[in-house]
Design an enzyme around this catalytic site. Sequence first.
Site, PDB file in Angstrom:
ATOM      1  N   ARG A  87       0.842  -1.189   0.000  1.00  0.00           N
ATOM      2  CA  ARG A  87       0.000   0.000   0.000  1.00  0.00           C
ATOM      3  C   ARG A  87       0.886   1.251   0.000  1.00  0.00           C
ATOM      4  NH1 ARG A  87      -0.805  -2.043   5.494  1.00  0.00           N
ATOM      5  NH2 ARG A  87       0.091  -0.673   7.057  1.00  0.00           N
ATOM      6  N   GLY A 124       6.268  -2.002  -5.111  1.00  0.00           N
ATOM      7  CA  GLY A 124       6.471  -1.240  -3.883  1.00  0.00           C
ATOM      8  C   GLY A 124       5.403  -0.171  -3.658  1.00  0.00           C
ATOM      9  N   HIS A 125       5.535   0.534  -2.568  1.00  0.00           N
ATOM     10  CA  HIS A 125       4.550   1.534  -2.154  1.00  0.00           C
ATOM     11  C   HIS A 125       4.532   2.734  -3.087  1.00  0.00           C
ATOM     12  CE1 HIS A 125       7.722   3.710   0.475  1.00  0.00           C
ATOM     13  NE2 HIS A 125       8.324   2.859  -0.301  1.00  0.00           N
ATOM     14  N   ASN A 126       3.342   3.261  -3.263  1.00  0.00           N
ATOM     15  CA  ASN A 126       3.127   4.491  -4.020  1.00  0.00           C
ATOM     16  C   ASN A 126       3.412   4.381  -5.514  1.00  0.00           C
ATOM     17  OD1 ASN A 126       3.968   5.382  -1.058  1.00  0.00           O
ATOM     18  ND2 ASN A 126       2.560   6.909  -1.899  1.00  0.00           N
ATOM     19  N   SER A 180       7.272   4.269  -5.647  1.00  0.00           N
ATOM     20  CA  SER A 180       7.033   5.530  -6.353  1.00  0.00           C
ATOM     21  C   SER A 180       7.346   5.493  -7.844  1.00  0.00           C
ATOM     22  CB  SER A 180       7.828   6.674  -5.699  1.00  0.00           C
ATOM     23  OG  SER A 180       7.492   6.780  -4.336  1.00  0.00           O
TER      24      SER A 180
END
Lengths: 305, 305, 305
Positions: free
Chosen positions: B193, B214-216, B234
């Site tokens: 998340r 991965g996140h974002n 990201s």
Amino acid sequence: MRMKDVCGLLGLVAGEDERVFTRLAGYADAGPEAIVFAVDEASLAKALASVAGLILAPVGVGDASERVLAVKNPKHAFALCGRWLDGFVAAVIHPSAVIDESASVGRGTSVGACGVIEKGAVVGENCSIGSNVTIYSCTTIGDRVVVQAGAVLGGMGFGYVRGEDGSYVRFPQIGRLVIEDDVEIGANTTIDRGALGETRIGRGTKIDNQVHIGHNCTIGRDVVIAAQVGISGSCVVGDGVVMAGQVGLGDHVTIGPGVILGGASGVFPGKRLEGPGQMFMGVPAEPLKEYLKSLARVRRLKSRE
Amino acid sequence: MRMKDVCGLLGLVAGEDERVFTRLAGYADAGPEAIVFAVDEASLAKALASVAGLILAPVGVGDASERVLAVKNPKHAFALCGRWLDGFVAAVIHPSAVIDESASVGRGTSVGACGVIEKGAVVGENCSIGSNVTIYSCTTIGDRVVVQAGAVLGGMGFGYVRGEDGSYVRFPQIGRLVIEDDVEIGANTTIDRGALGETRIGRGTKIDNQVHIGHNCTIGRDVVIAAQVGISGSCVVGDGVVMAGQVGLGDHVTIGPGVILGGASGVFPGKRLEGPGQMFMGVPAEPLKEYLKSLARVRRLKSRE
Amino acid sequence: MRMKDVCGLLGLVAGEDERVFTRLAGYADAGPEAIVFAVDEASLAKALASVAGLILAPVGVGDASERVLAVKNPKHAFALCGRWLDGFVAAVIHPSAVIDESASVGRGTSVGACGVIEKGAVVGENCSIGSNVTIYSCTTIGDRVVVQAGAVLGGMGFGYVRGEDGSYVRFPQIGRLVIEDDVEIGANTTIDRGALGETRIGRGTKIDNQVHIGHNCTIGRDVVIAAQVGISGSCVVGDGVVMAGQVGLGDHVTIGPGVILGGASGVFPGKRLEGPGQMFMGVPAEPLKEYLKSLARVRRLKSRE
């Protein structure tokens, strides 16, 4: 494990020897009830300094001692003792395991907590299925197979057909997965079933953690596949192949029997590597000698400038 | 599946035809109740040699036969039939699945054995959630999403802040994960998340086994991500991107729409690759032509010495 | 979280301030009850434009405002607030978790749905064990350890001895796995126990998703290991090492304290890399400067022809 059992297992003649051992150990935590092994003079000295009850040592190394049993290959002998002892671990199907009533699980097979065996799957005898493993329908597993925790066997392969609007529709994944006898599969490894035909893992093959094997692959016998190797769909891997960690095969690759692939090497889709005992390295993988030349060339260039 | 259904699905006019088919098959195990497909003269000959009841074959290939249905793209047609048949599989929430009472699961959605849907997570309609899957809180999943066994959706991302004493404190991972409609996710894949914002997987994207996102990250629509790809935090991946197995993206990478990344290629943190339909290879990834030149140069060097 | 708590946590003197905050947030979803952070003038402006109740900002940046708290390292301060708030999450052992009666689980530890803790395993206090995690026997876990969903800890390592007939027998995997305090482990990561001795993960080390750590490795303190890294058996990784995603270490590799390994770099078996703060890249990994030279040389070659 009586001395007689050890000798019988290793093809040695047992004398009148009433000693009994109950476990294997390293030197540090060995007691008189433990079996250890040594591979040379140096390790034998360490083993003798411990209080281990029995030391498996190479023929011709060290002096005679009641505690030393001379064997051809001590490490192999130690491993055989381990397998013998494992045979006495009681088979348990954990009450939280979920085995569909149409699935079949053979005699002497253990299934860990929350292990899931879905509709119609077949698991042979004396297998060890770990906790949180998922075995999909359409999977057939032989005897003495070990599957560690979290592995997923027989999932849908990754095949899609693109339509004219750019969106993908899954190609039917309605084939089978066959795991032959004596295969061992590491934690969180995933092996997909065939799309139409089968995926097959040959007898005695050993697979480490987090390996991925795609749909319709045929993996031979006594193959060794280290952690995080990725094998795309429709590959053929011959008997006795060894793949080090993080190797990647594109789809429709053929690896001939006995080939050795070095760590993180990669083979492009459709390619074929051959040569029993020959080692390949790099991306794209080339014979070790060529790979080392390439490395040296690039480094020499730098030193010239 | 009546002939009328097949024709309707494929946009063809159905005549008076009462034939019924119940499954798809490969040639080897096809019966009169099965649909198969052929892509050219050679495969059509094989298909005709089987006893398959219906053969989807390309327009203009082969002679007329009651068993042959001429379609524009037989493989796509076959896949569409598969999807149609899948629609009749009954939705089952296995009694061992653990669905928090504050989670929401839509109509027609299946959840496998020991599948876990945590507090407040939302799963849409007609989804298939596999056994041993974990869906964390803060995850929202659309309709017709497939998640295979062992996948973990919405876990905490990997972000830490180092203190003056050298120890790390986790950066808060309190964002969301949004999975849009028609996404498919392979076994043991993990998608984190957002830390503060969201991670998003676009409509129709297909993700293979053991992929890490991965996140974002923002992954576009109709993206194809093969096994063991790793996408750091990201990243932005455009619509229609294709990534072969074991590709790695550093954090904050941007991949433009329609880019193709070859197997095991890598993109350094913060970089951007653009070019619809353009293929990139290697570490760091360069356009295919450049990559092949680099390979050839190194090999020519060797042959000169 | 009262203003007094925030200040106490950050070593600041709290005045008479009765404000209370209940959560952390990004600017977009911040309310008066939320704490946010800013790292420079630009982000402070954004933060001030939100309705966040408290803004952690760098000392000396921006004008005085009741809403701004000046701190040395705002991101670190924000992370510390997150950890403080996490301390109030109630520990829950989900009823579907399977904890063997001979296993030990410390005070304040949570275990997620279908989490499995096998015979004799030891888990310390205030840990968070995710859903569908498997912790094998022979595993000892310290305090404040986080293990995300699907991870497998303490499985059998990948060691086999080949017999004369070409078949493999597993080398006994009867050692231990020790996870020290404050370690965090990502989803679907696998860490094997020692074959005879132990595998050890040092205090404060942070491990991302889908990492593999083989048997008998010793990982130091405050090490950072990004997603999909693979560490073969018997490696030694020093304190403070940082490994980017998809790094691979062959067996018996030594990485000295403070070394940084770039994404997808690889180290051959038995090698040693040293140099605190030094970055290595490539396969085989070389110092960053050398790696960049190699890249440049190959590219220059192309442009010359």
